[in-house]
Design a protein around this motif. Structure first.
Motif, PDB file in Angstrom:
ATOM      1  N   THR A   1       0.856  -1.179   0.000  1.00  0.00           N
ATOM      2  CA  THR A   1       0.000   0.000   0.000  1.00  0.00           C
ATOM      3  C   THR A   1       0.891   1.228   0.000  1.00  0.00           C
TER       4      THR A   1
ATOM      5  N   HIS B   1      -5.508  -3.826  -4.477  1.00  0.00           N
ATOM      6  CA  HIS B   1      -6.250  -2.565  -4.568  1.00  0.00           C
ATOM      7  C   HIS B   1      -7.127  -2.360  -3.339  1.00  0.00           C
TER       8      HIS B   1
ATOM      9  N   ARG C   1      -4.995  -1.288  -0.477  1.00  0.00           N
ATOM     10  CA  ARG C   1      -4.572   0.110  -0.624  1.00  0.00           C
ATOM     11  C   ARG C   1      -5.710   1.058  -0.234  1.00  0.00           C
ATOM     12  N   GLU C   2      -6.920   0.727  -0.643  1.00  0.00           N
ATOM     13  CA  GLU C   2      -8.064   1.562  -0.268  1.00  0.00           C
ATOM     14  C   GLU C   2      -8.292   1.553   1.238  1.00  0.00           C
TER      15      GLU C   2
ATOM     16  N   ILE D   1      -6.045   1.227   3.633  1.00  0.00           N
ATOM     17  CA  ILE D   1      -5.061   2.094   4.295  1.00  0.00           C
ATOM     18  C   ILE D   1      -5.396   3.565   4.098  1.00  0.00           C
ATOM     19  N   GLU D   2      -5.836   3.930   2.910  1.00  0.00           N
ATOM     20  CA  GLU D   2      -6.201   5.333   2.695  1.00  0.00           C
ATOM     21  C   GLU D   2      -7.356   5.737   3.601  1.00  0.00           C
TER      22      GLU D   2
END
Length: 244
Positions: free
Chosen positions: A95, A211, A214-215, A217-218
């Motif tokens: 991420t 993906h 990663r989303e 963590i954001e």
């Protein structure tokens, strides 16, 4: 965040979420002295991610970053928490970072070294934690100084003192704590790197799983979850990474 059934399956080949935890970085994970259980920011993130998947966490605990990375790279763990580094990217999908930690040098008070640029000479030996982010970074960056690898990041200062080395490299907070316990040591006045702490999953789990992570963590950064976890565990000096 929408969780597709195929993505959930990709993260859970054993039915549980196996989270690789590195005790070598006390900024993010520590072991409770009374219970022996790991706790910290990484544990909180693992628990929240498992809650999203609707499963339990199985903690896979290691003493060093290298061991923790290997567990994710070879599929013995489903997620992990470690610094982003090109050497780790072949088998792990990272991420964006969620926390930024500074790497510093530690020297003896009487040392003539005053600035980072003075470290890289043939006369200097630099203690690092084997397989740590700063080991990987300094292996690429240092051209003349000799790197001496301690068995783990927490053992860096002990190695530095026992072998009477010229420099120790590590996470700023760990070195500050060591300097407070060992009179006659000082940190140099500038960082030599910024360690980008991220989550990762095996590349083999597919791009859709990467993906989704990663989303996640954001969202954990933007919602204040990471900031609250740092505050809850009394972590100072670590910065929330900007949006990825």
């Amino acid at each position: 965040m929408t969780l597709a059934p195929s993505v959930r399956t990709a993260f859970l080949p054993t039915g549980k979420l196996r989270a690789s935890l590195n005790l070598g970085n006390p900024i993010l994970v520590k072991r409770d002295a009374a219970t022996g259980q790991p706790f910290g920011v990484s544990v909180d993130l693992a628990n929240e991610f498992a809650r999203r998947l609707g499963v339990e966490v199985e903690q896979v605990v290691f003493d060093t970053a290298g061991q923790s990375v290997e567990a994710v790279a070879d599929g013995r763990a489903d997620i992990g928490f470690f610094a982003v580094d090109p050497a780790r990217g072949a088998n792990i999908a990272f991420t964006a970072p969620y926390v930024l930690i500074e790497g510093y040098y530690l020297v003896h008070d009487e040392s003539a070294i005053r600035h980072n640029a003075q470290v890289d000479t043939a006369a200097h030996r630099v203690a690092v934690g084997k397989g740590s982010a700063y080991d990987l970074f300094l292996t690429r960056e240092l051209r003349h100084a000799q790197i001496v690898r301690a068995r783990s990041s927490p053992a860096v200062v002990q190695t530095f003192l026992e072998q009477q080395l010229e420099v120790a490299a590590g996470v700023k907070q760990q070195l500050e704590a060591a300097a407070a316990l060992n009179p006659g040591l000082r940190l140099l006045d500038e960082r030599f790197m910024v360690i980008q702490q991220a989550m990762g999953t095996p590349v083999s789990r597919g791009e859709a799983a990467a993906h989704y992570l990663r989303e996640f963590i954001e969202e954990m950064k933007s919602s204040g979850f990471v900031a609250a976890a740092l505050a809850r565990h009394g972590i100072q000096g670590a910065l929330i990474a900007p949006a990825g």
